[in-house]
Scaffold this motif. Structure first.
Motif, short mmCIF file in Angstrom:
data_model
loop_
_atom_site.label_atom_id
_atom_site.label_comp_id
_atom_site.label_asym_id
_atom_site.label_seq_id
_atom_site.Cartn_x
_atom_site.Cartn_y
_atom_site.Cartn_z
N LEU A 141 0.81 -1.21 0.00
CA LEU A 141 0.00 0.00 0.00
C LEU A 141 0.85 1.27 0.00
N SER A 142 2.15 1.13 -0.15
CA SER A 142 3.05 2.27 -0.12
C SER A 142 3.48 2.67 -1.52
N ALA A 143 3.59 3.97 -1.74
CA ALA A 143 4.03 4.49 -3.04
C ALA A 143 5.55 4.60 -3.12
N LEU A 144 6.27 4.04 -2.14
CA LEU A 144 7.73 4.08 -2.17
C LEU A 144 8.25 3.46 -3.46
N ARG A 145 7.62 2.37 -3.88
CA ARG A 145 7.94 1.75 -5.17
C ARG A 145 6.90 2.26 -6.17
N PRO A 146 7.26 3.16 -7.06
CA PRO A 146 6.26 3.84 -7.89
C PRO A 146 5.35 2.92 -8.69
N ALA A 147 5.92 1.85 -9.28
CA ALA A 147 5.10 0.95 -10.11
C ALA A 147 5.69 -0.46 -10.05
N MET A 148 4.80 -1.44 -10.14
CA MET A 148 5.24 -2.83 -10.17
C MET A 148 5.77 -3.19 -11.55
N PRO A 149 6.67 -4.19 -11.65
CA PRO A 149 7.21 -4.56 -12.97
C PRO A 149 6.13 -4.88 -14.00
N TRP A 150 5.06 -5.61 -13.57
CA TRP A 150 4.03 -5.96 -14.54
C TRP A 150 3.29 -4.73 -15.05
N GLN A 151 3.16 -3.71 -14.20
CA GLN A 151 2.51 -2.48 -14.62
C GLN A 151 3.37 -1.75 -15.65
N ILE A 152 4.68 -1.75 -15.42
CA ILE A 152 5.59 -1.08 -16.36
C ILE A 152 5.57 -1.80 -17.69
N TRP A 153 5.62 -3.15 -17.65
CA TRP A 153 5.61 -3.92 -18.90
C TRP A 153 4.28 -3.77 -19.63
N ALA A 154 3.20 -3.75 -18.90
CA ALA A 154 1.88 -3.56 -19.53
C ALA A 154 1.82 -2.21 -20.23
N PHE A 155 2.36 -1.18 -19.60
CA PHE A 155 2.35 0.15 -20.20
C PHE A 155 3.23 0.18 -21.46
N VAL A 156 4.43 -0.39 -21.36
CA VAL A 156 5.36 -0.38 -22.50
C VAL A 156 4.78 -1.16 -23.68
N LEU A 157 4.28 -2.37 -23.40
CA LEU A 157 3.73 -3.19 -24.48
C LEU A 157 2.48 -2.55 -25.09
N GLY A 158 1.65 -1.94 -24.23
CA GLY A 158 0.46 -1.27 -24.73
C GLY A 158 0.80 -0.12 -25.66
N CYS A 159 1.81 0.66 -25.27
CA CYS A 159 2.25 1.78 -26.12
C CYS A 159 2.83 1.27 -27.43
N ALA A 160 3.60 0.17 -27.36
CA ALA A 160 4.18 -0.40 -28.58
C ALA A 160 3.10 -0.91 -29.51
N ALA A 161 2.10 -1.60 -28.94
CA ALA A 161 1.01 -2.11 -29.77
C ALA A 161 0.22 -0.97 -30.40
#
Length: 606
Positions: A141-161
């Motif tokens: 529940l902490s924002a210390l880690r801005p985003a999880m790896p799967w969220q980053i990959w989902a964003f990158v792949l979505g932008c690429a698609a």
């Protein structure tokens, strides 16, 4: 002191449910240190004007909470005396207690000085917990880690698609994406229409009453946390506003939460002759330099059963604490937070402040009361949040790494089964009158919304289970929808410009996606604008701000500015997620108030 003042203080003390000396100290008739010193003289024990933090220890293994409850410290040298700082005992009871402690060397200190020594003694632990407690105990529940790896990959792949689709079939891709986005915004439109309908039937705020029949003698202690940073000029106006609150003065625990690096504001606060119920809490200079970290540092020092947060420029209505207490007392047992409504006291400064007023009126008089009525998660407003202290501590308080800590806390409250209510009392704030202040403030808010959405979407199924389907959808509408609409809004104008430039506007569709694209897009455009403007119009009328109604058609221009801040927030989230851009306050002429006075006087009327 004359006998008439003492007799009057006794009558007020009976009404408030406190001791006469508490009334006299709270009203400034006598000084706290002078009273305790005289008490020590009459009991034959020494009085410590100043306590050296390096010369005290905690009795046994007592925690800060235990030390505050039983105000005792121990001198290391020379006499190893027990330092006592009682403020809720009658003089006779204090002398009786001291008589029983004759086998121990004892000294008295003023309660505020003893609390200051305790705060300094426990400061390393306080600042550590303020920064790390949520991240260590509930890291998901902490924002210390801005985003999880799967969220980053989902964003990158979505932008690429999306990029590949635009390159291969640009027109079809634009139409398909636009249809999906327009469908996403339909729930937002429905929410605004429901809020407008609720507003049309509601009474004006001045007629809404949350009367609290609780007599003063049964009212609890209420803590006010007022964080200030680089706002030396705001200390006096803030204290003047707080002095108008309708609550027994002896039961108010006001804490000015200041940053150690902000020497100017600290000096301004210490230059005032502060009454006994106002304490200065200096937060050590340690990253992250955010408002929630400062609040976390001060929270363990709160002496009240209830707590409210006010910003430097806030002007709460005098009845706000009583109405909040009434809501807690009459509400369900899981009611942990009460949000007062926010509005603007400088709406006529310029076009920007007028639009800000429309936005605040629609949000706090329309959308948030709708969420309350439907028992859905409420993104809190950052100020004038009233809490049950026990519930706030159980939630581990604010996330020091989230720059919109209020919205995040509202989501965590709902996920834990707590309720939040909205009351009719209003706190008036200052709207930024310059783009140079407005853009950074809105950037911070939207960056915090991005943090909040990513944190709570780390485990979507868990979020759905804890909030339920209705709460899950409301979270996405209020948090995700705010971000998405701000980012997408300019593109609709871009598409419209392309269609107009190509002479295809209102022409017959030439593709399969053309007809649904224009049908849904036009519906979203017309219904979305219509619902937002209707909500703004009704909110202004309900507030008695009819003079601003002519500004409602200009709302789309204001939304474009929000889009600029949204794209700035995305960029800043990528490079500086914890950066806190401070909003300058005190620039409005309306902020001027009579100087705050702490001069001695008679206690309040009985």
């Amino acid at each position: 002191m004359d006998l008439a003042t003492l007799a009057h203080a006794c009558r007020v003390a009976e009404r408030w449910g406190v001791h006469p000396h508490e009334v006299l100290i709270a009203s400034g008739c006598i000084d706290e240190a002078t009273y305790v010193s005289a008490l020590g003289t009459s009991a034959g024990v020494p009085f410590r004007t100043k306590i050296a933090t390096c010369n005290v220890a905690v009795p046994g293994t007592a925690t800060l909470r235990q030390c505050l409850k039983t105000p005792i410290l121990e001198e290391i040298a020379p006499a190893r005396r027990l330092l006592l700082g009682f403020d809720r005992l009658r003089p006779f009871d204090v002398r009786t207690l001291l008589a029983r402690l004759t086998q121990h060397p004892v000294a008295l200190a003023s309660p505020s000085e003893l609390r200051r020594a305790m705060r300094d003694h426990f400061s390393p632990g306080l600042v550590h917990d303020a920064v790390h407690m949520l991240a260590s105990r509930r890291p998901h529940l902490s924002a210390l880690r801005p985003a999880m790896p799967w969220q980053i990959w989902a964003f990158v792949l979505g932008c690429a698609a999306l990029a590949m689709a635009v390159l291969t079939a640009p027109t079809a891709t634009v139409h398909a994406v636009s249809i999906c986005l327009a469908c996403v915004f339909v729930p937002v439109i429905v929410f605004r229409l429901l809020a407008a309908a609720l507003l049309a039937r509601a009474e004006s705020p001045s007629h809404e009453r949350d009367e609290d029949p609780t007599p003063d003698s049964q009212l609890p202690t209420y803590t006010i946390l007022a964080p200030l940073c680089r706002e030396a000029h705001m200390v006096e106006p803030l204290l003047h506003a707080l002095s108008k609150l309708d609550w027994p003065t002896a039961k108010l625990d006001i804490k000015l939460v200041l940053e150690a690096a902000d020497a100017e504001t600290i000096a301004a606060a210490r230059a005032l002759s502060l009454p006994a119920n106002v304490e200065i809490v200096v937060v050590p200079d340690r990253a992250p330099h955010t408002k929630p970290k400062a609040l976390n540092y001060a929270l363990p020092l709160a002496r009240g059963d209830y707590l409210v947060v006010y910003d430097a420029e806030d002007r709460p209505e005098p009845d706000q604490l009583r109405r909040a207490h009434a809501a807690f007392r009459l509400g369900p047992s899981n009611l942990a937070t009460v949000q007062a409504r926010l509005n603007i006291y400088n709406p006529d400064a310029n076009w920007l402040t007028r639009q800000f007023t429309i936005e605040y009126s629609a949000l706090f008089d329309g959308l948030l009361p709708l969420l309350d009525t439907l028992k859905l998660p409420i993104p809190l407003g950052g100020t004038s949040n009233h809490f049950r202290v026990a519930a706030l501590k159980w939630l581990l308080a604010w996330d020091p790494y989230n720059v919109t800590e209020d919205a995040d806390l509202g989501a965590r409250l709902s996920r834990s089964g707590y309720r939040c209510a909205v009351i009719g009392s209003t706190t008036y704030e200052e709207a930024p009158a310059r783009l140079g202040s407005w853009i950074p403030q809105r950037t911070r808010w939207l960056k915090g919304f991005i943090q909040t959405w990513l944190v709570h979407m780390r485990a979507p199924r868990t979020l759905l289970r804890e909030l339920g389907l209705r709460g899950f959808l409301a979270f996405h509408i209020m948090i995700g929808g705010t971000i998405l609409s701000a980012l997408v809004h300019p593109w609709f104008y871009g598409l419209l410009a392309i269609e107009l430039g190509g002479g295809q506007f209102l022409a017959l569709p030439q593709s399969v996606l053309g007809l649904p694209f224009w049908t849904i897009s036009l519906f979203s455009l017309v219904a979305g604008y219509g619902a937002a403007m209707a909500l703004g119009f009704l909110a202004l009328r309900r507030r008695g701000l009819d003079r601003l109604v002519w500004q409602v058609p200009l709302m789309p221009l204001y939304w474009l500015l929000i889009s600029v801040a949204a794209y700035r927030a995305v960029c800043q989230f990528a490079v500086a997620p914890f950066k806190w851009e401070k909003t300058d306050h005190g620039t409005a002429e309306s902020v001027a108030r009579p100087a705050y006075s702490c001069r001695p006087g008679r206690p309040p009327a009985a």
